[in-house]
Every structure is written in C-alpha cells, then in structure tokens.
Design a protein around this motif. Structure first.
Motif, PDB file in Angstrom:
ATOM      1  N   UNK A 130       0.720  -1.340  -0.046  1.00 42.92           N
ATOM      2  CA  UNK A 130      -0.013   0.021   0.017  1.00 42.92           C
ATOM      3  C   UNK A 130       0.934   1.322  -0.008  1.00 42.92           C
ATOM      4  N   UNK A 131       1.915   1.268   0.867  1.00 47.25           N
ATOM      5  CA  UNK A 131       2.976   2.329   0.670  1.00 47.25           C
ATOM      6  C   UNK A 131       3.380   2.399  -0.583  1.00 47.25           C
ATOM      7  N   UNK A 132       3.807   1.388  -1.164  1.00 48.60           N
ATOM      8  CA  UNK A 132       4.432   1.299  -2.679  1.00 48.60           C
ATOM      9  C   UNK A 132       3.541   2.209  -3.705  1.00 48.60           C
ATOM     10  N   UNK A 133       2.084   1.809  -3.593  1.00 48.20           N
ATOM     11  CA  UNK A 133       1.074   2.207  -4.260  1.00 48.20           C
ATOM     12  C   UNK A 133       0.955   3.885  -4.167  1.00 48.20           C
ATOM     13  N   UNK A 134       1.014   4.552  -2.835  1.00 50.00           N
ATOM     14  CA  UNK A 134       1.275   5.735  -2.545  1.00 50.00           C
ATOM     15  C   UNK A 134       2.501   6.214  -2.995  1.00 50.00           C
ATOM     16  N   UNK A 135       3.718   5.817  -3.054  1.00 54.64           N
ATOM     17  CA  UNK A 135       4.702   6.170  -3.747  1.00 54.64           C
ATOM     18  C   UNK A 135       4.738   6.495  -5.098  1.00 54.64           C
ATOM     19  N   UNK A 136       4.049   5.320  -5.971  1.00 53.55           N
ATOM     20  CA  UNK A 136       3.456   5.429  -7.173  1.00 53.55           C
ATOM     21  C   UNK A 136       2.754   6.640  -7.516  1.00 53.55           C
ATOM     22  N   UNK A 137       1.878   6.987  -6.766  1.00 51.56           N
ATOM     23  CA  UNK A 137       1.162   7.993  -7.053  1.00 51.56           C
ATOM     24  C   UNK A 137       2.080   9.493  -7.057  1.00 51.56           C
ATOM     25  N   UNK A 138       2.668   9.297  -6.047  1.00 53.30           N
ATOM     26  CA  UNK A 138       3.459  10.718  -5.738  1.00 53.30           C
ATOM     27  C   UNK A 138       4.623  10.935  -6.713  1.00 53.30           C
ATOM     28  N   UNK A 139       5.175   9.884  -7.282  1.00 56.04           N
ATOM     29  CA  UNK A 139       6.174   9.924  -8.282  1.00 56.04           C
ATOM     30  C   UNK A 139       5.331  10.218  -9.584  1.00 56.04           C
ATOM     31  N   UNK A 140       4.208   9.739  -9.923  1.00 58.65           N
ATOM     32  CA  UNK A 140       3.485  10.542 -11.074  1.00 58.65           C
ATOM     33  C   UNK A 140       2.953  11.809 -10.887  1.00 58.65           C
ATOM     34  N   UNK A 141       2.756  12.185  -9.649  1.00 53.47           N
ATOM     35  CA  UNK A 141       2.408  13.608  -9.458  1.00 53.47           C
ATOM     36  C   UNK A 141       3.585  14.571  -9.713  1.00 53.47           C
ATOM     37  N   UNK A 315      -2.805   0.364   9.348  1.00 54.89           N
ATOM     38  CA  UNK A 315      -4.232   0.278   9.954  1.00 54.89           C
ATOM     39  C   UNK A 315      -4.987  -0.387   8.881  1.00 54.89           C
ATOM     40  N   UNK A 316      -4.904   0.113   7.622  1.00 56.20           N
ATOM     41  CA  UNK A 316      -5.838  -0.349   6.720  1.00 56.20           C
ATOM     42  C   UNK A 316      -5.473  -1.788   6.483  1.00 56.20           C
ATOM     43  N   UNK A 317      -4.295  -2.206   6.408  1.00 58.69           N
ATOM     44  CA  UNK A 317      -4.110  -3.661   6.185  1.00 58.69           C
ATOM     45  C   UNK A 317      -4.710  -4.272   7.359  1.00 58.69           C
ATOM     46  N   UNK A 318      -4.694  -3.869   8.486  1.00 57.41           N
ATOM     47  CA  UNK A 318      -5.193  -4.548   9.786  1.00 57.41           C
ATOM     48  C   UNK A 318      -6.561  -4.631   9.795  1.00 57.41           C
TER      49      UNK A 318
END
Length: 379
Positions: A130-141, A315-318
């Motif tokens: 999930x953190x990788x996915x957020x990093x993906x979005x920020x890289x695209x940004x 917390x989302x994963x949990x």
C-alpha cells in the motif's frame, strides 16, 4: 502472484500519471480551447473529478465484492480510458466538465488496486505494498506535469487526453490476460481474525474518520500555498513550487526506511505522533518570516506526513476483511476524496474571509485535535 503485483503497481502508476499530470494545465486548456470560459473556473474544474470520485468509490467498492476484485480493477482502468477519450473530444466547456466528472465516476483505480492486492496479501506485506502504491502516485504527481509541460507550446493539451487514454487502457488489457492470482488468505480462518481488528485496535469506521481528518488537515494548505508565499514572504513561483513539492519528495525518500519501524502494533501511536510532527511543521510555516524557517517546516511536515500515511496503510491492512476488501478500500479512498473536497471548500472560505495563511492555522488545529483524540483513546 509476482506478475499480478507487478502489473497492478505499474498499471496504477500509468493510471495515476494519466490522471495527475493534467490538472495543473486546466487553465491553459480553457484558454486554448474555450476562449469564452473564465479562467477563474479552473479551480472548479479541478474539484469535479475529486467530488465525483468521493461519491463513486464506496459504491464501486461494494460492487467489487460482488463481481470480483480483479474484474472491478479492469473496469476501473477501462472506465478511466473511456473518460479520457470523452474528455479529449470535448467541444464545449460543459463537455469538458462532463469528461472530468466521468474520470471520477468511472475511475477509482487506486482503491480497486489496493483491494485487488488485499485479495491475496495480508498483514505487513499488504501494508508495504500500500505504501508502494502511494509512492507510485506521488512519483506520477511529479513526473506527469513536468513531462506534459514540455508539450505545452507545441500541442493542444486537450488532445493529450486521447494519448493518455492508452495508459489505463493497456493496463486493463494486461490485467485481463493475467491469470487470477491464488489467494494466500487461509480459507478456514475466522473472518474477525483474518481482518486483524484485534491487532489494529480500531474499527474500519474509525480509520475512515482518521483518514478524512488527516486529509483535510494537509490538503487545506495546498490551494493557496504559492500565493501565500508570494504575498507573505515575497518568494517567486519557482521557489514556492519547489517548497510545495518538498514533503512529497521526502515521502519517496523516507517511506522505505520508515516503513520497517511502523507495525500494526504501534500504528496508532505512530499516527498520533506523526500527526503532531505534521502539525508542528505547519505551525513553523505559519510563523515563518523567511525561507529558512519555512523550508524547515516543510521538511518536518514531510517527515510527519510520510509516517502518518505509513501508519494509515498499516491500519488499513489490519482492518481488511478478505470478503469485503473492495468495500473497505472504496470507503477508505472515499474518505480521502471527501476530505480533499471539504479542504478545498474550507480553504477558499478562509482565504476570502481572512487571508491566505488562515488555512494553515485551521490545519494545525485539526491535526492537533487528531493527535489528542488518538492519544486519549489509548490511555
């Protein structure tokens, strides 16, 4: 499973690149194609996809649990592809607005991708991805606007939507031809145990509220950041833009090392402390009389934001249940989008009533309140 993870992450990056690279150029598109349209309306066009996504994401999440997570992810990519095509073919301001609304209504690739990953991963592995996915979005940004800006003088930017449609369209095709990944979530495990609620220590509904409040507290400062620095500190647009991006760059640099220290067991504590760090960084920015203190505040804010998002991911994963992963991530992303919508409305109201720094003070209050609330519940 590795193929599925790789295609999901790359597909989300492609969709995020397509969706995030164009909003900074809406005013330019209006000027190029709809000369009678007021440039002041660009801010409203910016809000349309976010508002539509806030409404649609929870609904798509519920449907995903019925039709299948993989099918829902393919639908999100192809829905985004279709909406880009319609946006690129717009002939009037109303058609352009309708295309942007469809991007929010038919898209939802971030929530769908996260739910798809949750269908065969759990716990720390899921939180890391999930953190990788957020990093993906920020890289695209960052990468998106820089690349599209190179074409601004030569191309009609409205037509670039037609080229961008290829990215989510191709991602949907790749996912369609991939085999369904085998679930690694034990089938005989009770639903409550599989969800990790006992470890996470909070309900999913509480997490949605945390997500919404944290989003409002950070996004409040976005709309008037550049103009505030120009008026208050006399900084150029170039320097203001660089300082605006600083916390997001720090996320890309710090997310991996910080992620090793944020587990399900300490995620609530991490969220409270990182919200406090973000609040302190914003307080420094509000009090800054020079670029030095402002930069220090942006750095502190970047560290706090990174840790807070990692804690939210844990917390989302949990709190994920295998049987309702689509609804869970749809609601979580819906909370994020509604937070962004309310932040934009509040920022506009405060800036017009008081001054351009006023949103920063409200953001401090909200994040301080979030910290106190979490800590009081833990005592």
């Amino acid at each position: 499973m590795r193929q599925a993870v790789s295609v999901t992450v790359l597909g989300h990056f492609a969709a995020a690149f397509a969706a995030l690279c164009m909003p900074p150029f809406y005013a330019h598109i209006l000027q190029q194609n709809f000369s009678g349209q007021s440039l002041l309306m660009a801010g409203w066009y910016f809000t349309l996809p976010t508002l539509a996504a806030a409404i649609a994401n929870p609904l798509w999440g519920k449907l995903a649990d019925r039709i299948g997570i993989r099918a829902s992810l393919i639908r999100a990519h192809w829905g985004l592809c279709l909406s880009f095509i319609l946006t690129g073919l717009a002939r009037t301001p109303w058609e352009f607005a309708a295309g942007l609304c469809l991007q929010g209504l038919l898209g939802g690739t971030f929530a769908a991708s996260n739910a798809f990953l949750a269908s065969f991963l759990q716990g720390k592995k899921l939180a890391s991805l999930l953190s990788v996915m957020q990093g993906s979005a920020r890289t695209a940004l960052f990468a998106g606007p820089a690349i599209i800006g190179l074409f601004g003088a030569q191309e009609n930017l409205l037509r670039i939507f037609l080229y961008l449609a290829l990215l989510p369209g191709l991602a949907g095709v790749l996912l369609y031809f991939l085999p369904e990944p085998a679930s690694t979530v034990p089938a005989n495990k009770p639903e409550s145990a599989a969800s990790g609620n006992a470890v996470a220590g909070i309900s999913a509904a509480t997490l949605y509220r945390f997500q919404a409040v944290f989003t409002i507290g950070t996004v409040l400062t976005y709309p008037y950041f550049v103009i505030d620095l120009a008026e208050r500190l006399h900084l150029s647009a170039g320097w203001a833009g660089a300082l605006f991006g600083l916390p997001h760059v720090l996320f890309l640099l710090l997310a991996w090392p910080m992620n090793r220290h944020i587990q399900l067991q300490n995620a609530q504590t991490a969220l409270a402390r990182c919200s406090a760090l973000t609040c302190a960084g914003l307080l420094m920015q509000g009090l800054a009389q020079g670029a030095g203190l402002l930069a220090a505040g942006r750095i502190l804010m970047g560290i706090g934001m990174t840790g807070a998002y990692l804690a939210i991911n844990a917390l989302a994963a949990g709190t994920t249940r295998h049987s309702s992963a689509g609804r869970h991530f749809g609601n979580l992303e819906g909370a994020n989008k509604w937070g962004a919508v309310f932040a934009g409305i509040l920022a506009s109201t405060l800036a017009s009533t008081f001054n351009y720094t006023a949103p920063v003070w409200l953001a401090c209050l909200l994040l301080a309140g979030l910290t106190i609330f979490i800590e009081s519940k833990r005592l």
